[in-house]
Design a protein around this motif. Structure first.
Motif, short mmCIF file in Angstrom:
data_model
loop_
_atom_site.label_atom_id
_atom_site.label_comp_id
_atom_site.label_asym_id
_atom_site.label_seq_id
_atom_site.Cartn_x
_atom_site.Cartn_y
_atom_site.Cartn_z
N PRO A 49 -6.31 -5.54 -2.90
CA PRO A 49 -6.14 -4.55 -3.97
C PRO A 49 -7.45 -3.95 -4.46
N LEU A 50 -8.54 -4.74 -4.42
CA LEU A 50 -9.83 -4.20 -4.85
C LEU A 50 -10.31 -3.11 -3.89
N LEU A 51 -10.20 -3.38 -2.58
CA LEU A 51 -10.59 -2.37 -1.61
C LEU A 51 -9.62 -1.20 -1.62
N GLY A 52 -8.33 -1.49 -1.88
CA GLY A 52 -7.36 -0.41 -1.99
C GLY A 52 -7.70 0.54 -3.12
N ARG A 53 -8.13 0.00 -4.25
CA ARG A 53 -8.55 0.85 -5.37
C ARG A 53 -9.78 1.66 -4.98
N ALA A 54 -10.70 1.03 -4.24
CA ALA A 54 -11.90 1.76 -3.80
C ALA A 54 -11.53 2.92 -2.87
N VAL A 55 -10.54 2.70 -1.99
CA VAL A 55 -10.08 3.77 -1.11
C VAL A 55 -9.51 4.93 -1.92
N ASP A 56 -8.72 4.61 -2.94
CA ASP A 56 -8.15 5.66 -3.79
C ASP A 56 -9.24 6.47 -4.49
N VAL A 76 -16.33 -13.97 3.27
CA VAL A 76 -16.75 -12.61 3.59
C VAL A 76 -15.73 -11.94 4.50
N ALA A 77 -15.28 -12.65 5.53
CA ALA A 77 -14.33 -12.09 6.48
C ALA A 77 -13.02 -11.72 5.80
N GLY A 78 -12.55 -12.58 4.91
CA GLY A 78 -11.28 -12.32 4.24
C GLY A 78 -11.40 -11.27 3.16
N LEU A 79 -12.46 -11.34 2.37
CA LEU A 79 -12.63 -10.44 1.23
C LEU A 79 -12.77 -8.99 1.68
N PHE A 80 -13.43 -8.78 2.82
CA PHE A 80 -13.70 -7.42 3.27
C PHE A 80 -12.75 -6.93 4.36
N THR A 81 -11.63 -7.63 4.56
CA THR A 81 -10.63 -7.12 5.49
C THR A 81 -10.17 -5.74 5.02
N PRO A 82 -10.33 -4.70 5.83
CA PRO A 82 -10.02 -3.34 5.36
C PRO A 82 -8.53 -3.18 5.06
N PRO A 83 -8.18 -2.46 4.00
CA PRO A 83 -6.77 -2.27 3.62
C PRO A 83 -6.11 -1.20 4.48
N LEU A 84 -6.09 -1.40 5.78
CA LEU A 84 -5.53 -0.41 6.70
C LEU A 84 -4.03 -0.24 6.52
N ALA A 103 4.27 3.84 -7.93
CA ALA A 103 2.81 3.78 -8.05
C ALA A 103 2.31 4.88 -8.96
N PRO A 104 1.54 4.57 -9.99
CA PRO A 104 0.95 5.62 -10.83
C PRO A 104 0.06 6.54 -10.00
N ARG A 105 -0.10 7.76 -10.47
CA ARG A 105 -0.91 8.73 -9.74
C ARG A 105 -2.30 8.19 -9.45
N GLY A 106 -2.74 8.43 -8.21
CA GLY A 106 -4.09 8.03 -7.83
C GLY A 106 -4.23 6.57 -7.46
N THR A 107 -3.11 5.84 -7.30
CA THR A 107 -3.20 4.39 -7.03
C THR A 107 -2.37 3.96 -5.83
N VAL A 108 -2.00 4.90 -4.95
CA VAL A 108 -1.03 4.56 -3.91
C VAL A 108 -1.55 3.50 -2.95
N THR A 109 -2.81 3.58 -2.50
CA THR A 109 -3.34 2.59 -1.58
C THR A 109 -3.44 1.23 -2.26
N GLU A 110 -3.90 1.25 -3.51
CA GLU A 110 -3.98 0.00 -4.27
C GLU A 110 -2.60 -0.62 -4.44
N ALA A 111 -1.59 0.20 -4.73
CA ALA A 111 -0.24 -0.31 -4.94
C ALA A 111 0.30 -0.97 -3.68
N PHE A 112 0.13 -0.34 -2.54
CA PHE A 112 0.57 -0.94 -1.28
C PHE A 112 -0.21 -2.21 -0.98
N SER A 113 -1.49 -2.22 -1.33
CA SER A 113 -2.31 -3.41 -1.10
C SER A 113 -1.86 -4.57 -1.97
N TRP A 114 -1.40 -4.27 -3.19
CA TRP A 114 -0.87 -5.33 -4.05
C TRP A 114 0.38 -5.96 -3.43
N LEU A 115 1.20 -5.14 -2.76
CA LEU A 115 2.38 -5.70 -2.10
C LEU A 115 1.96 -6.66 -0.99
#
Length: 422
Positions: free
Chosen positions: A65-72, A111-119, A327-339
């Motif tokens: 979710p942190l990387l998902g928010r960064a993507v958004d 490091v490997a787990g934390l930075f897994t890209p939210p593809l 998902a609130p506006r501007g948070t779609v990647t983060e929302a999917f990452s939370w799932l």
């Protein structure tokens, strides 16, 4: 059915994005088994291997979710590719340091787990701008859920082949190198480069300020519990029958059931809001887990495992639509990452709960954890159905207006290219 999915894959960019995302997610899909095999090959215990895999899983759950928010906020290329490199470097550090220095090994998997890209979340954010039509997007979500079943089946097999050809360390390096190439394929594509999230309201909770999304996450935490417990229960069932290979058969049947269910769900055009449909699908999923408590003979149990899997992929595909609507506006990647995170944490809890259940009540009790998880997932949806019937006006609504005015990806205006109103 095949024609419908073929039409999606013939759409410009679609096949590349799906394939690149699946390849890019291989390191995540194979990490638990790859870490365990590496640890054992280095002379480490099962306890250490399990602990390293667990730390990787927890780090991944935090990072998504942190990387998902960064993507958004920053766009896909500026986050996905650097994250893929850092994750691969974490696994490289594990291979170079070994397990002789446990602190370094734990740091490497963090490091490997934390930075897994939210593809995964990134792909679902891209589908509306690539496919445009709402029905196509919904079928793409179903295809996405089916593809996951294939990946989580093929991935571990690929690891075992690489281990047999070279070594566990080589398998880790090759899989993570392939993962970087998959992420690269996605982020250099036109849809990923031009995609921008809708303008968002500044809020520290981000996607979690949506009551509907919270309700969905609560339900799918328990779906994860059910699925995670079945992996342990399947091992116990195989031990009871003196046939360790039975575990693989049961898991294959579960995956095949999900594959069939997902293909069937995506082949049909569904009318009406997805929230009531999700309630029915999760109810059927919960019912499918109950017969596993009978633990009959191997043939009958294999059939029951296949039936139990039928509604998993449809539940995920329908959940993707619900996430998009809430998902609130501007948070779609983060929302999917939370799932992704919630489902993964639930799976870990289910795995942890099924072990003591076997010790205290036998194999049937461990399958009982799956049954309880399914029922609780349903009860959460029933208890929150009023919240779920009021979609958040956000990403989906914005993109629907944009998609109706633009016919091709190059014309989609920045800031209006993610999510889709079902």
């Amino acid at each position: 059915m095949a024609a419908g999915y073929g039409e999606l894959l013939r759409t410009r960019h679609a096949a590349r994005l799906l394939a690149g995302t699946l390849v890019g997610r291989l390191p995540n899909a194979t990490a638990p088994i790859a870490i365990m095999l590496f640890t054992r090959a280095e002379g480490g215990s099962y306890t250490l291997g399990g602990a390293l895999a667990a730390v990787y899983g927890v780090s991944n759950a935090v990072g998504q979710p942190l990387l998902g928010r960064a993507v958004d906020l920053k766009g896909q290329p500026r986050v996905q590719l650097p994250a893929a490199f850092l994750s691969a470097l974490g696994m490289l550090l594990l291979c170079l340091s070994g397990i002789g220095h446990p602190v370094l090994a734990y740091l490497a998997v963090v490091v490997a787990g934390l930075f897994t890209p939210p593809l995964e979340g990134g792909l679902r954010a891209l589908w509306p701008s690539v496919l445009g039509d709402g029905d196509k997007v919904h079928r793409a979500y179903a295809m996405d859920a089916v593809a996951q079943e294939v990946m989580f089946t093929v991935g571990p097999l690929l690891v075992t082949v690489l281990v047999s050809l070279w070594s566990p360390a080589a398998a880790l390096l090759v899989i993570n190198g392939i993962g970087v190439l998959g992420a690269l394929s996605v982020v250099v594509s036109e849809p990923s480069r031009v995609w921008r999230s809708a303008p968002r309201e500044a809020h520290w909770l981000g996607a979690l300020r949506s009551p509907g999304l919270l309700a969905l996450l609560g339900s799918f935490f328990f779906v994860g519990v059910a699925l995670g417990s079945i992996t342990v229960a399947g091992v116990a069932y195989g031990d009871d029958h003196g046939k360790p290979w039975v575990y693989g058969v049961l898991m294959a049947a579960l995956g095949l059931g999900a594959l069939v269910g997902g293909l069937g769900y995506g082949a049909r055009r569904w009318a009406g809001a997805p929230e009531p449909r999700l309630l029915v699908i999760v109810a059927l999923l919960a019912v499918g887990y109950l017969p596993l408590l009978l633990t009959p003979g191997v043939v009958a149990m294999t059939v029951l495992a296949g039936v139990a899997g039928v509604f998993l992929a449809p539940a995920l595909a329908c959940a993707f639509i619900v996430v998009d609507r809430h998902a609130p506006r501007g948070t779609v990647t983060e929302a999917f990452s939370w799932l992704v995170t919630t489902f993964g944490v639930g799976s870990a809890v289910g795995t942890g709960a099924a072990g003591p259940a076997v010790e205290l009540g036998g194999t049937a009790a461990s399958f009982g954890v799956a049954a309880v998880g399914g029922v609780l997932a349903l009860l959460v949806l029933v208890a929150t159905r009023r919240v779920l019937t009021v979609p958040q006006v956000g990403e989906g609504a914005v993109n629907m207006a944009a998609a109706s005015e633009n016919d091709r990806i190059g014309e989609v205006e920045p800031g209006f290219s993610s999510g889709h109103q079902a």
